[in-house]
Enzyme design. Sequence first.
Site: not given
Lengths: 109, 286
Positions: B138, B243, B247
């Site tokens: 956008c 995240r 991990c």
Amino acid sequence: MATTPKPRVRVPKSAAAGEVIVLKTLISHEMESGQRKDKDGKTIPRKIINKFTCEFNGQPVFSCDLDPAISANPYFEFSAKVTESGTFKLTWVDDDGSVYTDEQKIEVA
Amino acid sequence: MNRRLFAAHSALLLIVASITGKAVLADPVDDSLQIDGTEIITRAPAPEGLPFDQVLSGWLFREAETRATEADSFANPGMLAVERGAEIWNTVEGTMGKSCASCHQDAAKTMKDVGAHYPKWDAASGKPLNVELRINKCRVDNMGAEPYKFDDPNQLALTSYIKHQSLGTPVGIDLSQGQMQSWWDRGKELYYTRTGQLNLACASCHEGATGKYIRADHLSQGQVNGFPTYRFNTAGMVSLHNRFRGCIRDTRAEMPAAFSDELMALEVYVTWRGTGLSVETPSVRQ
């Protein structure tokens, strides 16, 4: 969040005379401890909020000193007994001398 | 009944219990969550194909204090990012002199429930887009602004603000659009593929060991309904791809880049795994 610190405060709009009310405050602030180093090994200068005070109609209600071990976005919750209508004035003092304030009115019936 | 046999049975049961690790389970708590009067679904029937009956929000695996911080939208420091996002929403940027609000007006109406259905297929780019990439598209196409770099604080804030408009809405993505199904397949393959020096797949911890301890921490199902999430350990907002990368780093594997095809496929699949859970953005985790 390296934006200008912005306080959030929650105080009841009204209370009964003699009632104990709970005030909650949160301010966005990185609380840089002065202990950390940047990528080049240079110490990142300390920048914390070092003092917080709360006054009611000019009378002190609560105040405390903050130290570098306090984590980012410090949150305070405390109570006060209100006997008359008035204004809570909350003040945060930054290491760089900036002062952030907020005022909250309360009607006491 | 034969008394000795009964005793032997009890002893056997005890042994079985200790082998399956019942004694050290940090079970999901029996608690319910409301935020500002909105009921948050933290347990939902698992979608077909998962090896458990219920999908569980990570909120159920956290300490009481952490749970309480999320339940109180005032105490939740993630709301600072949401408020910052509201400012960005109304800030004009780029060569076309527009803000988000110029086209989308009031986010509380136009963005309501939108974030719960991302990632979504985007025919123009031929891949699924998550909220972060949709914002960037956008910005480039409609605002003439620079796309946000990965984990720019403004990207985190605006993503949190948009997803927060779906607070309480159950997650559900449409796999029938475009090639979403093949991205889901690829994500599933990644989820079950062991990688890194520690040779762990996502499933090793989040499917096979849910509720157990990993060092001092409780393993949740690894649901993503609360992202971006406020983490106490970094005292800031953490995006989903951050995240994921964290991990994967912990398995000592090479990390795919944020928004790479691998991580987008994983996002499609892992989001599907949490179908039916409410959006909790900004959730609070330790």
